[in-house]
Design a protein around this motif. Structure first.
Motif, PDB file in Angstrom:
ATOM      1  N   GLU A 142       0.821  -1.215   0.000  1.00 52.33           N
ATOM      2  CA  GLU A 142       0.000   0.000   0.000  1.00 52.33           C
ATOM      3  C   GLU A 142       0.852   1.261   0.000  1.00 52.33           C
ATOM      4  O   GLU A 142       0.373   2.337  -0.370  1.00 52.33           O
ATOM      5  N   GLN A 143       2.094   1.159   0.405  1.00 49.73           N
ATOM      6  CA  GLN A 143       2.975   2.329   0.471  1.00 49.73           C
ATOM      7  C   GLN A 143       3.897   2.450  -0.754  1.00 49.73           C
ATOM      8  O   GLN A 143       4.856   3.196  -0.729  1.00 49.73           O
ATOM      9  N   GLU A 144       3.566   1.735  -1.792  1.00 46.77           N
ATOM     10  CA  GLU A 144       4.428   1.746  -2.988  1.00 46.77           C
ATOM     11  C   GLU A 144       4.468   3.138  -3.616  1.00 46.77           C
ATOM     12  O   GLU A 144       3.430   3.799  -3.773  1.00 46.77           O
ATOM     13  N   GLN A 145       5.678   3.582  -3.969  1.00 45.01           N
ATOM     14  CA  GLN A 145       5.879   4.825  -4.706  1.00 45.01           C
ATOM     15  C   GLN A 145       6.892   4.592  -5.822  1.00 45.01           C
ATOM     16  O   GLN A 145       7.752   3.710  -5.729  1.00 45.01           O
ATOM     17  N   ILE A 146       6.757   5.391  -6.866  1.00 43.82           N
ATOM     18  CA  ILE A 146       7.618   5.264  -8.039  1.00 43.82           C
ATOM     19  C   ILE A 146       8.282   6.607  -8.302  1.00 43.82           C
ATOM     20  O   ILE A 146       7.627   7.650  -8.297  1.00 43.82           O
ATOM     21  N   LYS A 147       9.586   6.565  -8.530  1.00 48.90           N
ATOM     22  CA  LYS A 147      10.349   7.761  -8.875  1.00 48.90           C
ATOM     23  C   LYS A 147      11.123   7.490 -10.159  1.00 48.90           C
ATOM     24  O   LYS A 147      11.775   6.455 -10.288  1.00 48.90           O
ATOM     25  N   GLU A 148      11.020   8.441 -11.106  1.00 45.43           N
ATOM     26  CA  GLU A 148      11.675   8.278 -12.396  1.00 45.43           C
ATOM     27  C   GLU A 148      12.648   9.417 -12.653  1.00 45.43           C
ATOM     28  O   GLU A 148      12.445  10.543 -12.181  1.00 45.43           O
ATOM     29  N   ALA A 149      13.693   9.108 -13.420  1.00 45.15           N
ATOM     30  CA  ALA A 149      14.664  10.105 -13.866  1.00 45.15           C
ATOM     31  C   ALA A 149      15.038   9.776 -15.299  1.00 45.15           C
ATOM     32  O   ALA A 149      15.450   8.641 -15.590  1.00 45.15           O
ATOM     33  N   ASP A 150      14.871  10.740 -16.178  1.00 48.36           N
ATOM     34  CA  ASP A 150      15.126  10.521 -17.603  1.00 48.36           C
ATOM     35  C   ASP A 150      16.582  10.821 -17.955  1.00 48.36           C
ATOM     36  O   ASP A 150      17.233  11.667 -17.339  1.00 48.36           O
ATOM     37  N   PHE A 151      17.059  10.137 -18.975  1.00 43.56           N
ATOM     38  CA  PHE A 151      18.390  10.412 -19.512  1.00 43.56           C
ATOM     39  C   PHE A 151      18.419  10.048 -20.988  1.00 43.56           C
ATOM     40  O   PHE A 151      17.531   9.339 -21.490  1.00 43.56           O
TER      41      PHE A 151
END
Length: 342
Positions: A142-151
């Motif tokens: 339930e605490q899942e989070q997603i962080k993205e960084a482009d390159f």
């Protein structure tokens, strides 16, 4: 209506280890249709056959432990990249984890024949702009989070010619690829001049050039000599000519053929591997007296003995040794050949 704001739990920072000096821009869109849009963001330079790295710094901004899962996505082949440097999957509150993305493009990337076959109509890609690092925290909970960084990935050939251009031109991506065409055409010729000395040295010259080098020094190339002996004889042919008819010249010739050492540090001629002695004794010699050129007693005039002491049995061709001696000795001299195989 109440809005619930989700505070990010992690931060991602990307640091490329190799940055391209020039990136595609709209000003040079004629070079490649995919360069029409201005490309910004983190850029990593890839050169075929050379490894490159992208550092990923992950910080825990929350007050609890986080379970991290790191993935790399993009439109490039998956075998080009692998993740390393991570130690465990848990990050403590306020802690930091460093990961490394290793990239390597095949060394034959620019020789890919599929890109020049008209039926396939495929274009060799130089820019990959849909790449991202995705970090999942507490996945499948339930605490899942997603962080993205482009390159972005830019594949470019290495060119030494760019170092000779002003900075203004090095900042243009098209110029670098254009100069690579001339480098591939002319650099092999330039490199050949740097090793021209090796083509003129009989010890390192290609086998096809040996007859040409032998002609320079008037040395006959015969099948009785193996390749190693031919190289040594051609290289020292002038020295053999200079000392022809002398003990030093005969010993040098036999040394180049047999490979036996010259033993110049041994004073006694009889102890050398290639011994050349004159059979004069001390009998009937009155002090140091000599009458003209006649020695009182001791042996045959104008006669010498050649004694060879090889380390291995039956490694010397006696017929060829006699041929060498007949060629190098004065015509009025006689000799005796002894080969000690024990």
């Amino acid at each position: 209506m109440v809005q619930i704001r989700t505070t990010p739990t992690i931060s991602l920072q990307l640091t490329p280890m190799r940055i391209p000096e020039a990136v595609p821009s709209a000003g040079f869109s004629f070079a490649n249709q995919e360069n029409i849009d201005e490309i910004t963001g983190t850029s990593l330079l890839l050169q075929p056959g050379e490894p490159s790295e992208l550092m990923v710094q992950i910080k825990n901004l929350s007050q609890r432990n986080l379970q991290l899962e790191l993935m790399v996505e993009g439109d490039f082949p998956s075998e080009w990249c692998w993740v390393g440097g991570t130690e465990g999957r848990e990050i403590r509150p306020g802690g930091q984890m460093d990961a490394v993305l290793y990239f390597q493009v095949p060394s034959t990337y620019f020789e890919n024949q599929a890109a020049i076959i008209p039926e396939k109509q495929e274009q060799l890609r130089l820019n990959f702009t849909n790449c991202r690092v995705v970090a999942y925290t507490d996945r499948n909970s339930e605490q899942e989070q997603i962080k993205e960084a482009d390159f972005n990935l830019y594949i470019r050939p290495w060119s030494a010619y760019m170092d000779f251009l002003p900075v203004l031109y090095r900042e243009v991506d098209f110029i670098g690829r254009f100069m690579k065409i001339f480098e591939q055409a002319y650099q092999p010729v330039i490199d050949s001049y740097g090793v021209m000395w090796a083509n003129l040295d009989p010890l390192t010259a290609p086998r096809a050039l040996l007859p040409f080098l032998a002609h320079w020094v008037a040395w006959p190339v015969e099948s009785v000599w193996n390749l190693r002996q031919q190289r040594r004889l051609i290289r020292r042919a002038v020295e053999i000519y200079r000392w022809r008819g002398t003990r030093k010249g005969l010993r040098l010739y036999l040394h180049l053929y047999t490979g036996l050492p010259l033993d110049e540090h041994i004073p006694n001629e009889a102890d050398k591997h290639i011994g050349i002695t004159e059979p004069f004794g001390d009998s009937f010699v009155i002090g140091d007296a000599k009458i003209g050129e006649v020695v009182l007693g001791g042996g045959q005039a104008f006669h010498f003995v050649v004694r060879l002491r090889p380390d291995q049995i039956n490694t010397i061709n006696e017929q060829l040794v006699r041929r060498i001696i007949d060629q190098e000795k004065p015509a009025f001299c006689t000799y005796e050949l002894l080969i000690n195989n024990s």
